[in-house]
Design a protein around this motif. Structure first.
Motif, PDB file in Angstrom:
ATOM      1  N   ASN A 204      27.316  10.292  35.072  1.00 19.11           N
ATOM      2  CA  ASN A 204      28.757  10.091  35.218  1.00 19.11           C
ATOM      3  C   ASN A 204      29.292  11.059  36.272  1.00 19.11           C
ATOM      4  N   ALA A 205      29.922  10.533  37.317  1.00 18.49           N
ATOM      5  CA  ALA A 205      30.371  11.361  38.433  1.00 18.49           C
ATOM      6  C   ALA A 205      31.413  12.384  37.999  1.00 18.49           C
ATOM      7  N   ASP A 206      32.333  12.001  37.124  1.00 20.97           N
ATOM      8  CA  ASP A 206      33.369  12.939  36.665  1.00 20.97           C
ATOM      9  C   ASP A 206      32.741  14.088  35.879  1.00 20.97           C
ATOM     10  N   LYS A 207      31.787  13.771  34.998  1.00 22.21           N
ATOM     11  CA  LYS A 207      31.109  14.807  34.233  1.00 22.21           C
ATOM     12  C   LYS A 207      30.307  15.720  35.159  1.00 22.21           C
ATOM     13  N   ALA A 208      29.695  15.132  36.169  1.00 23.70           N
ATOM     14  CA  ALA A 208      28.905  15.919  37.112  1.00 23.70           C
ATOM     15  C   ALA A 208      29.782  16.903  37.873  1.00 23.70           C
ATOM     16  N   ARG A 209      30.965  16.454  38.283  1.00 27.86           N
ATOM     17  CA  ARG A 209      31.894  17.369  38.961  1.00 27.86           C
ATOM     18  C   ARG A 209      32.292  18.512  38.033  1.00 27.86           C
ATOM     19  N   GLN A 210      32.529  18.191  36.774  1.00 24.70           N
ATOM     20  CA  GLN A 210      32.913  19.231  35.831  1.00 24.70           C
ATOM     21  C   GLN A 210      31.765  20.212  35.600  1.00 24.70           C
ATOM     22  N   ASN A 211      30.538  19.706  35.582  1.00 27.82           N
ATOM     23  CA  ASN A 211      29.386  20.598  35.458  1.00 27.82           C
ATOM     24  C   ASN A 211      29.346  21.604  36.600  1.00 27.82           C
ATOM     25  N   LEU A 212      29.624  21.122  37.794  1.00 30.18           N
ATOM     26  CA  LEU A 212      29.623  22.003  38.959  1.00 30.18           C
ATOM     27  C   LEU A 212      30.744  23.032  38.866  1.00 30.18           C
ATOM     28  N   ILE A 213      31.915  22.592  38.509  1.00 31.47           N
ATOM     29  CA  ILE A 213      33.057  23.500  38.373  1.00 31.47           C
ATOM     30  C   ILE A 213      32.778  24.557  37.306  1.00 31.47           C
ATOM     31  N   ASP A 214      32.229  24.136  36.176  1.00 30.91           N
ATOM     32  CA  ASP A 214      31.934  25.072  35.092  1.00 30.91           C
ATOM     33  C   ASP A 214      30.893  26.102  35.531  1.00 30.91           C
ATOM     34  N   ALA A 215      29.867  25.651  36.245  1.00 30.84           N
ATOM     35  CA  ALA A 215      28.812  26.566  36.691  1.00 30.84           C
ATOM     36  C   ALA A 215      29.379  27.629  37.632  1.00 30.84           C
ATOM     37  N   LEU A 216      30.220  27.225  38.551  1.00 32.34           N
ATOM     38  CA  LEU A 216      30.830  28.172  39.477  1.00 32.34           C
ATOM     39  C   LEU A 216      31.752  29.140  38.731  1.00 32.34           C
ATOM     40  N   ALA A 217      32.493  28.612  37.780  1.00 28.31           N
ATOM     41  CA  ALA A 217      33.395  29.462  37.002  1.00 28.31           C
ATOM     42  C   ALA A 217      32.637  30.521  36.206  1.00 28.31           C
TER      43      ALA A 217
END
Length: 401
Positions: free
Chosen positions: A95-108
């Motif tokens: 899921n593209a939206d979930k993938a974006r959130q995974n990236l944001i969470d990792a950076l955070a």
């Protein structure tokens, strides 16, 4: 949206080891023997070290390719992780939206995430889109700002690379095997360093002298160098005289060999033998082995032989061939030193190289005799590289026996 603060990790040059080196460096991991970040040379050695591979490809509708490997390519990243006991997480989602959130969470959370998107969809690579082809190589994403429409990447260049957030999303989602995957690393176990080095040294010896884990033995190691020399001398099927006699096929063979052997493909002009020598110097310190320091000298000698081989593929003073070399070198230098700041010029050099290939179809400036001399000179340099590699690997085997 998150961007890692004070990210300055743009030191690595080859995809696999560069991504690991830069991610670990940002996250503060230190090598026990230096108190400094793990070097790319050390990671190269642990991953299986240097090697040689000779492969040719002839696909309908595409120029022929001569692909040359200079390092162990059998799961090098996994070898590093397993040998150094690097803790890692692998968040991914279709899921593209979930993938974006995974990236944001990792950076955070302070990670420097490693990803393997389709490089042909990242504009700074200046690769024409091909529906049938793609390539994935690891890189570090250190910022993702969808509100600004931007993402920030560390990928072989000495400077930051900015791409559109949408471009990155598409590149991360194109290839099913790597779809939206991230690799989040933690610090290696420094107590495992000595054993990791020993395993890497053993890998290097085996791949240069024994049957490879996969594929034909004639395509790997010292035997592959001998096979290449034969293909430069013979006139039978598979030989350069038969497959690349003149014109566009010959120019394509020379330019791809030159590209895969040198800096255009993330390597040094010495086929990374100089980098491996640096690894051996570090390994000598960790293992308390002066013999490895002596072997490092052998690999520096080998590096000189490989540099001569690289030079012979596209001689600077040869008509057309010198122009092709200049185009490859110029676009490589621009990317490494300034990223996408001169993308228009990089694209112009790419197009210049394509124009030279087109021109070579009907007006190749070397006679049959000159082409034969060129093949003979390349063969001579291949044999010299073989001699230097054999001397180095014999010394390496003796040093660790």
């Amino acid at each position: 949206m998150p961007t890692l603060e004070n990210f300055t990790q743009f030191e690595g040059r080859y995809w696999d080891t560069a991504a690991i080196r830069n991610a670990l460096d940002y996250q503060g991991a230190k090598a026990p023997h230096t108190g400094e970040p793990y070097s790319e040379a050390m990671l190269l050695g642990i991953s299986g070290g240097i090697a040689f591979g000779y492969f040719t490809f002839h696909y309908q509708g595409y120029d022929p390719q001569v692909n040359l490997l200079t390092r162990n390519t059998f799961e090098p990243m996994e070898r590093i992780f397993n040998r150094l006991k690097v803790p890692r997480e692998l968040p991914r989602s279709a899921n593209a939206d979930k993938a974006r959130q995974n990236l944001i969470d990792a950076l955070a959370e302070g990670y420097a995430p490693v990803a393997s998107p389709d490089g042909s969809l990242l504009p700074y690579n200046a690769i024409a889109y091909d529906e049938a082809n793609w390539y994935t190589m690891p890189l570090v994403i250190y910022g993702y700002e969808p509100d600004k429409g931007e993402a920030y990447i560390s990928d072989r260049s000495r400077v930051s690379l900015t791409v559109g957030a949408d471009d990155l999303d598409k590149a991360r989602g194109r290839i099913k095997k790597e779809r939206h995957a991230l690799l989040l690393l933690a610090a290696p176990d420094g107590s495992k360093l000595a054993d990791a080095i020993r395993q890497g040294l053993d890998d290097c010896i085996k791949l240069m002298t024994e049957k490879p884990p996969k594929g034909s033995a004639k395509n790997f190691g010292l035997r592959a160098l001998g096979h290449w020399a034969e293909m430069l001398e013979k006139t039978s099927r598979g030989s350069w005289a038969k497959e690349y006699p003149t014109g566009r096929p010959l120019l394509a063979a020379l330019t791809t060999a030159y590209t895969f052997l040198g800096p255009a493909f993330g390597k040094t002009v010495q086929a990374e033998r100089d980098v491996y020598a640096d690894f051996l110097d570090e390994a000598a310190q960790v293992l308390e082995s002066t013999a490895l320091t002596d072997v490092a000298g052998k690999y520096r000698d080998a590096g000189q032989a490989w540099q001569s081989l690289l030079d012979s593929l596209l001689p600077k003073d040869a008509p057309l061939l010198g122009d092709a070399r200049e185009a490859i070198d110029r676009k490589t230098e621009l990317f490494i030193e300034s990223g996408a700041a001169h993308l228009d010029e990089i694209i112009a050099e790419r197009d210049r190289l394509e124009s030279l290939k087109t021109a070579s179809e009907n007006d190749f400036p070397l006679s049959a005799g000159e082409i034969s001399d060129l093949r003979a000179d390349i063969r001579d340099k291949v044999l010299r590289a073989h001699e230097a590699e054999e001397a180095a690997i014999v010394a390496l085997k003796a040093a660790i026996s």
